[in-house]
Write an enzyme that holds these catalytic residues in place. Structure first.
Site, short mmCIF file in Angstrom:
data_model
loop_
_atom_site.label_atom_id
_atom_site.label_comp_id
_atom_site.label_asym_id
_atom_site.label_seq_id
_atom_site.Cartn_x
_atom_site.Cartn_y
_atom_site.Cartn_z
N CYS A 83 7.35 0.65 8.85
CA CYS A 83 6.81 -0.61 8.30
C CYS A 83 7.47 -1.87 8.83
O CYS A 83 6.78 -2.75 9.34
CB CYS A 83 6.92 -0.55 6.77
C1 UDX Z 1 10.13 -0.80 3.47
C2 UDX Z 1 10.12 -1.73 2.26
O1 UDX Z 1 11.36 -1.61 1.56
C3 UDX Z 1 8.96 -1.37 1.33
O2 UDX Z 1 8.93 -2.27 0.23
C4 UDX Z 1 7.66 -1.45 2.13
O3 UDX Z 1 6.54 -1.13 1.32
C5 UDX Z 1 7.72 -0.50 3.34
O4 UDX Z 1 8.85 -0.83 4.16
P1 UDX Z 1 10.95 1.65 4.06
O5 UDX Z 1 10.54 1.27 5.45
O6 UDX Z 1 10.52 2.94 3.51
O7 UDX Z 1 10.39 0.51 3.02
O8 UDX Z 1 12.54 1.66 4.03
P2 UDX Z 1 13.70 0.73 3.47
O9 UDX Z 1 14.41 1.49 2.43
O10 UDX Z 1 13.21 -0.62 3.12
O11 UDX Z 1 14.68 0.62 4.77
C6 UDX Z 1 14.14 0.07 5.95
C7 UDX Z 1 15.22 0.09 7.03
O12 UDX Z 1 16.26 -0.86 6.72
C8 UDX Z 1 15.92 1.44 7.18
O13 UDX Z 1 16.09 1.72 8.57
C9 UDX Z 1 17.30 1.22 6.53
O14 UDX Z 1 18.31 2.01 7.11
C10 UDX Z 1 17.54 -0.25 6.84
N1 UDX Z 1 18.44 -0.91 5.89
C11 UDX Z 1 18.09 -1.00 4.58
C12 UDX Z 1 19.63 -1.48 6.37
O15 UDX Z 1 19.94 -1.40 7.55
N2 UDX Z 1 20.44 -2.14 5.49
C13 UDX Z 1 20.12 -2.25 4.16
O16 UDX Z 1 20.90 -2.84 3.41
C14 UDX Z 1 18.91 -1.66 3.70
#
Ligand code: UDX
Length: 434
Positions: A272
Site C-alpha cells: 500500500c
Molecule cells: C498500511 C496502513 O497502516 C493501513 O492503514 C492501510 O490501509 C494500508 O497500508 P500495511 O501496509 O499493512 O498498512 O502496514 P503498516 O503496519 O502500516 O506498515 C507499513 C510499513 O511501515 C512496514 O514496512 C513497516 O515495517 C513500516 N513501519 C511501520 C516502520 O518502518 N516504522 C514504523 O514505526 C511503523
C-alpha cells in the site's frame, strides 16, 4: 441488508466476512472459480488473523450461511448494495491503473440494467481523487442506461486495514468515512455500517466521494512520510551517536506527534504505502503540482537499505563473505514480501559479492521464488552459524532472543535495521539509526 462484494482479494474477502459477522447477507463475487470454491468450504483464500474463524462461522458447512461466493455477477441482483473491491495496481510511471475497476464497473452497470430496483454501488478500492465521479459513475450509467443519484446510488468508502490486523481494524475502526454523491447512497451506507455505528460509537465522517478518496491517500501518505521523517531524524542521531529511539520516545509524548509510527530503521514497504504514495504524486503532477515532501519521503525510504549495507561494509569486506539476512517479509505477522526492504538489501549485498543465507519465520517460500539462488534455512540459528555478519530487516519478535546463536558466528557482527535487539556484549553491534 443484502450485500454483494465484488473481488475476493485481501480487502474483499475481509470485508465480506466481517459484514456477514455483523449480520448482513453477503455474496462475494470473483472471476476465479478456485477462490470461490475455497471460500464456499469456509476457508479463507488469504492469510489474515481472525479470518478462518469468520469464514468457518458464515461460509462453512455448519455455519450461518450468511456468506457465500460465486463467479456469477447476476448474484448482485439479489442484493441492495454492492462494494467494488477490485485491484488498482500501479503503472510503470507510478500512476494508478484503473483498468480492472473500469471493467468491473461496466459489468456491474450491465448487470444493474436487468433490474428496476434501487441499488447502491460503493467504491471500496483505493482510487485517486475524482475517480468515482469522473470514471466509475459514468461507466455504471452507460452500462445500466440509468442516471446515478436518481435510479441508483454511488458512494466511496475507503478502508484503513493493516495486513496482519485487518479483521480487528475493520471491527474496531478509528473512523468510518462515507463519501456519497447522492442522499440514497449516504442513507444506504449508514444502514450497512449501523451495527458498527451503534455499538462502537465510531466517528462517522460524511462527505462526497472525491474527498473520501483523498482522505485515504492523505492517511497513507502521512504515515509513510512520518516514518521517513523519523528515519531522516534517526540518521542525524546516528551521526551524533544519539539513540534515536530515546529521542522518539520523548517526542511521542507530544499529542500533536503521537507515539505510533516512530520506529526508525530500514524503511517502509508493503502493497500500500509505495503504491499509494506513487499514485497520489502522479495524480498531483497530472494536475500541475509536484508534492515535494512526498518526493523526499520516497527518496529517504529508498536510501535506507543502502545505509544498512554500508554500515555492515564498514566492519566486514563483503566480497566473498557469508552474510545472514534475518527477516524477509515487509513486516512481521505476514508472509507478504511486496516491496519488502529485504529485496533491495539482498540485491545490494549480492552486488558487493556477498554469499547470502536468509531466514524468515513464514516468508522463505515467496522470497525463494524471487531469489532462488540464495541459501535459506529453517531457523535463525542455522542462518547465523559460521556467518561473517548479519543484518536484521524485519522486526520479528524471535530476533530479540538470539544471544546463543550470535556466539556461533565466525564474525559476531550484527547490523539491526529494526531495533529489535539491544546492544549485546561480545558482538559488534550497529543500529541502523542507533
Ligand atoms: C498500511 C496502513 O497502516 C493501513 O492503514 C492501510 O490501509 C494500508 O497500508 P500495511 O501496509 O499493512 O498498512 O502496514 P503498516 O503496519 O502500516 O506498515 C507499513 C510499513 O511501515 C512496514 O514496512 C513497516 O515495517 C513500516 N513501519 C511501520 C516502520 O518502518 N516504522 C514504523 O514505526 C511503523
Amino acid at each position: 441488508m443484502r450485500l454483494s462484494v465484488i473481488g475476493s482479494g485481501y480487502v474483499g474477502t475481509t470485508i465480506a466476512a466481517c459484514f456477514a459477522d455483523l449480520g448482513h447477507e453477503v455474496v462475494n463475487v470473483d472471476v476465479d472459480q478456485g477462490i470461490v470454491d475455497v471460500i464456499n468450504t469456509g476457508t479463507p483464500p488469504i492469510h489474515e488473523d481472525g479470518l478462518p474463524e469468520l469464514l468457518e462461522a458464515h461460509a462453512g458447512e455448519d455455519g450461518t450461511g450468511r456468506l457465500r461466493a460465486t463467479t456469477d455477477y447476476d448474484a448482485v441482483l439479489e442484493t441492495d448494495v454492492t462494494f467494488l473491491c477490485l485491484p488498482t495496481p500501479q503503472n510503470d510511471d507510478g500512476s494508478i491503473d484503473l483498468s480492472v475497476m473500469e471493467t468491473g464497473a461496466t459489468q456491474l452497470g450491465e448487470t444493474l440494467a436487468k433490474t428496476s430496483d434501487w441499488h447502491t454501488v460503493i467504491v471500496k478500492s483505493t482510487v485517486v481523487p475524482g475517480s468515482t465521479e469522473d470514471t466509475i459513475t459514468p461507466l455504471l450509467e452507460s452500462g445500466s442506461e440509468k442516471i446515478a443519484g436518481e435510479e441508483f446510488g454511488v458512494g466511496m468508502n475507503p478502508e484503513f486495514l493493516r495486513e496482519g490486523s485487518a479483521v480487528s481494524d475493520f471491527l474496531n475502526p478509528d473512523k468510518i468515512v462515507l463519501g456519497a454523491d447522492d442522499d440514497g447512497a449516504q442513507s444506504d451506507m449508514h444502514q450497512v455500517f449501523e451495527p458498527l455505528i451503534s455499538t462502537a460509537e465510531t466517528p462517522i465522517i460524511e462527505t462526497d466521494t472525491r474527498t473520501a478518496e483523498m482522505i485515504k491517500y492523505a492517511n497513507n501518505a502521512f504515515l509513510a512520510a512520518k516514518i521517513s521523517l523519523v528515519n531522516d531524524l534517526g540518521n542525524i542521531c546516528k551521526e551524533f551517536g544519539i539513540d534515536a529511539y530515546e529521542v522518539m520516545a520523548a517526542i511521542g509524548r507530544d499529542d500533536r506527534i503521537g507515539a505510533q509510527f516512530l520506529r526508525s530503521g530500514v524503511g517502509w514497504g508493503g502493497s500500500c504505502f509505495p503504491k499509494d504514495v506513487a499514485a497520489i504524486r502522479a495524480a498531483a503532477r497530472k494536475e500541475g503540482y509536484e508534492p515535494a515532501i512526498l518526493e523526499a519521503a520516497v527518496d529517504v525510504n529508498d536510501h535506507q537499505p543502502e545505509r544498512l549495507v554500508d554500515l555492515l561494509q564498514k566492519h566486514v569486506n563483503l566480497d566473498g563473505a557469508r552474510i545472514t539476512v534475518l527477516g524477509l517479509s515487509f513486516k512481521p505477522q505476514t508472509d507478504d514480501i511486496r516491496n519488502s526492504r529485504a529485496i533491495p538489501v539482498i540485491e545490494l549485498l549480492r552486488e558487493r559479492g556477498a554469499e547470502i543465507i536468509a531466514y524468515d519465520p513464514v516468508a522463505v517460500d515467496p522470497m525463494r521464488e524471487r531469489f532462488p539462488a540464495l541459501d535459506y534455512t529453517a531457523t535463525a540459528a542455522d542462518a547465523l552459524e559460521d556467518s561473517d555478519g548479519a543484518v536484521i530487516v524485519t522486526d520479528w519478535d524471535e530476533f530479540a532472543a538470539l544471544d546463543d546463536a550470535f556466539e556461533t558466528m565466525a564474525n559476531p557482527l550484527v547490523v539491526d535495521g529494526r531495533r529489535i535487539i539491544e546492544r549485546r556484549d561480545g558482538i559488534t553491534y550497529e543500529g541502523l539509526t542507533w
